[in-house]
Scaffold this active site. Structure first.
Site, PDB file in Angstrom:
ATOM      1  N   HIS A 122      -4.221   1.146   7.766  1.00  0.00           N
ATOM      2  CA  HIS A 122      -3.019   1.945   7.999  1.00  0.00           C
ATOM      3  C   HIS A 122      -2.753   3.029   7.014  1.00  0.00           C
ATOM      4  O   HIS A 122      -2.221   3.967   7.142  1.00  0.00           O
ATOM      5  CB  HIS A 122      -1.969   0.706   7.620  1.00  0.00           C
ATOM      6  CG  HIS A 122      -0.674   0.829   7.451  1.00  0.00           C
ATOM      7  ND1 HIS A 122       0.406   0.357   8.317  1.00  0.00           N
ATOM      8  CD2 HIS A 122      -0.079   1.697   6.561  1.00  0.00           C
ATOM      9  CE1 HIS A 122       1.464   1.030   8.096  1.00  0.00           C
ATOM     10  NE2 HIS A 122       1.286   1.756   6.921  1.00  0.00           N
ATOM     11  N   GLU A 123      -3.251   2.747   5.640  1.00  0.00           N
ATOM     12  CA  GLU A 123      -3.163   3.804   4.698  1.00  0.00           C
ATOM     13  C   GLU A 123      -4.097   5.025   4.967  1.00  0.00           C
ATOM     14  O   GLU A 123      -3.449   6.148   4.953  1.00  0.00           O
ATOM     15  CB  GLU A 123      -3.580   3.351   3.381  1.00  0.00           C
ATOM     16  CG  GLU A 123      -2.779   2.062   2.877  1.00  0.00           C
ATOM     17  CD  GLU A 123      -1.348   2.198   2.924  1.00  0.00           C
ATOM     18  OE1 GLU A 123      -0.624   3.453   2.996  1.00  0.00           O
ATOM     19  OE2 GLU A 123      -0.611   1.176   3.254  1.00  0.00           O
ATOM     20  N   GLY A 131       1.001  -1.297  -0.017  1.00  0.00           N
ATOM     21  CA  GLY A 131       0.025  -0.048  -0.024  1.00  0.00           C
ATOM     22  C   GLY A 131       0.823   1.194  -0.120  1.00  0.00           C
ATOM     23  O   GLY A 131       2.178   1.077   0.365  1.00  0.00           O
ATOM     24  N   GLN A 179       3.145   9.959   1.418  1.00  0.00           N
ATOM     25  CA  GLN A 179       4.333   9.257   1.484  1.00  0.00           C
ATOM     26  C   GLN A 179       5.460   9.472   0.284  1.00  0.00           C
ATOM     27  O   GLN A 179       6.548   9.401   0.483  1.00  0.00           O
ATOM     28  CB  GLN A 179       4.274   7.777   1.461  1.00  0.00           C
ATOM     29  CG  GLN A 179       3.640   7.146   2.809  1.00  0.00           C
ATOM     30  CD  GLN A 179       3.490   5.589   2.794  1.00  0.00           C
ATOM     31  OE1 GLN A 179       2.507   5.303   2.356  1.00  0.00           O
ATOM     32  NE2 GLN A 179       4.358   5.122   3.471  1.00  0.00           N
ATOM     33  N   HIS A 237      -2.265   7.332   7.245  1.00  0.00           N
ATOM     34  CA  HIS A 237      -1.394   8.257   6.860  1.00  0.00           C
ATOM     35  C   HIS A 237      -2.084   9.617   6.364  1.00  0.00           C
ATOM     36  O   HIS A 237      -1.459  10.610   6.390  1.00  0.00           O
ATOM     37  CB  HIS A 237      -0.824   7.821   5.644  1.00  0.00           C
ATOM     38  CG  HIS A 237       0.616   6.901   5.880  1.00  0.00           C
ATOM     39  ND1 HIS A 237       1.663   7.130   6.586  1.00  0.00           N
ATOM     40  CD2 HIS A 237       0.491   5.365   5.570  1.00  0.00           C
ATOM     41  CE1 HIS A 237       2.581   6.104   6.570  1.00  0.00           C
ATOM     42  NE2 HIS A 237       1.815   5.167   6.079  1.00  0.00           N
ATOM     43  N   CYS A 248       5.771  -0.598   7.524  1.00  0.00           N
ATOM     44  CA  CYS A 248       5.583   0.790   6.925  1.00  0.00           C
ATOM     45  C   CYS A 248       6.810   1.450   6.162  1.00  0.00           C
ATOM     46  O   CYS A 248       7.971   1.452   6.501  1.00  0.00           O
ATOM     47  CB  CYS A 248       4.998   2.034   7.715  1.00  0.00           C
ATOM     48  SG  CYS A 248       4.837   3.358   7.045  1.00  0.00           S
ATOM     49  N   LEU A 249       6.752   1.785   4.789  1.00  0.00           N
ATOM     50  CA  LEU A 249       7.861   2.109   3.940  1.00  0.00           C
ATOM     51  C   LEU A 249       8.247   3.283   4.447  1.00  0.00           C
ATOM     52  O   LEU A 249       9.525   3.670   4.060  1.00  0.00           O
ATOM     53  CB  LEU A 249       7.080   2.294   2.434  1.00  0.00           C
ATOM     54  CG  LEU A 249       6.801   1.200   1.647  1.00  0.00           C
ATOM     55  CD1 LEU A 249       6.175   1.465   0.164  1.00  0.00           C
ATOM     56  CD2 LEU A 249       7.889   0.014   1.727  1.00  0.00           C
TER      57      LEU A 249
HETATM   58  O1  GNR Z   1       3.894  -2.567   2.546  1.00  0.00           O
HETATM   59  C1  GNR Z   1       3.415  -2.423   3.493  1.00  0.00           C
HETATM   60  N1  GNR Z   1       3.013  -3.473   4.353  1.00  0.00           N
HETATM   61  C2  GNR Z   1       2.076  -3.590   5.356  1.00  0.00           C
HETATM   62  C3  GNR Z   1       2.006  -4.625   6.186  1.00  0.00           C
HETATM   63  C4  GNR Z   1       1.084  -4.637   7.120  1.00  0.00           C
HETATM   64  C5  GNR Z   1       0.221  -3.770   7.414  1.00  0.00           C
HETATM   65  C6  GNR Z   1       0.273  -2.631   6.507  1.00  0.00           C
HETATM   66  C7  GNR Z   1       1.355  -2.659   5.303  1.00  0.00           C
HETATM   67  S1  GNR Z   1       1.371  -1.132   4.634  1.00  0.00           S
HETATM   68  C8  GNR Z   1       2.992  -1.192   3.976  1.00  0.00           C
HETATM   69  C9  GNR Z   1       3.261   0.069   3.008  1.00  0.00           C
HETATM   70  C10 GNR Z   1       3.043   1.455   3.653  1.00  0.00           C
HETATM   71  O2  GNR Z   1       3.959   1.811   4.478  1.00  0.00           O
HETATM   72  N2  GNR Z   1       1.820   1.917   3.208  1.00  0.00           N
HETATM   73  O3  GNR Z   1       1.760   2.911   3.854  1.00  0.00           O
HETATM   74 NI    NI Z   2       2.584   2.886   6.024  1.00  0.00          NI
END
Ligand code: GNR
Ligand code: NI
Length: 177
Positions: free
Chosen positions: A144-145, A46, A51, A148, A102-103
């Site tokens: 999670h997204e 995601g 980001q 952000h 998270c990236l």
């Molecule tokens: O790549 C991602 N893996 C992930 C694993 C578990 C829960 C959420 C994520 S999102 C993350 C990519 C990211 O930072 N998205 O904002």
């Molecule tokens: Ni993230």
């Protein structure tokens, strides 16, 4: 198309609240395409626009993780999904725990508890409205997204001790690099 640089904590831009998209034009489609390219390159499942430094309410998700053992040229079947101006409702009482990463907090992982299911209303690249009940990994990932878009990172859901452990490990990793 372009791979965009991904912002990492503690960049203050990650704490900005993203603004709704009002114009569904070619520029938006280019940004979405660049976000997918950036996410697949990372690789991640995601990515939120903030980001890559764009404070707009745009998310891209593809739960189909690339297989690292896959030979070059042999590609997984991609399932790209784009969510513009997503709105949540009817979060389930039931929660689920998932080890998140998270990236923007590279190479750090920790268990996060979130509602197991959520209904999402959103628009696509043409401004058309959609609604779907999300479950499983999609429910976790879209929450999670969506965080952000509100300037929230997964580490904010951890205890202070766990958060500080993650940030310490990240600092150590960067020092070694
Ligand atoms: O790549 C991602 N893996 C992930 C694993 C578990 C829960 C959420 C994520 S999102 C993350 C990519 C990211 O930072 N998205 O904002
Ligand atoms: Ni993230």
């Amino acid at each position: 198309m372009a791979i965009l640089p991904i912002i990492e904590t503690p960049d203050p831009r990650l704490r900005v609240i993203s603004k709704p998209v009002g114009t569904f034009d070619a520029e938006l489609k280019t940004l979405v395409a660049d976000m997918f390219e950036t996410m697949y390159d990372a690789p991640g499942i995601g990515l939120a626009a903030i980001q890559v430094g764009v404070a707009k309410r745009i998310l891209v998700i593809d739960l189909q993780e690339p297989d690292p053992d896959d030979e070059e040229g042999k590609k997984v079947i991609r399932e790209p999904r784009v969510f513009i101006n997503p709105v949540f409702s009817d979060e389930s009482e039931e929660h689920s725990v998932y080890q998140e990463g998270c990236l923007s907090v590279p190479e750090q992982y920790a268990d996060v508890t979130r509602p197991a299911e959520v209904t999402v209303d959103w628009q696509d690249e043409d401004g058309k409205h959609h609604q779907e009940r999300m479950t499983g990994l999609m429910a976790t990932c879209i929450q999670h997204e969506h965080d952000h878009l509100e300037g929230i990172l997964f580490i904010d859901h951890l205890s202070r001790l766990k958060r500080e452990m993650v940030l310490k490990k990240l600092a150590k990793l960067r020092k070694a690099a």
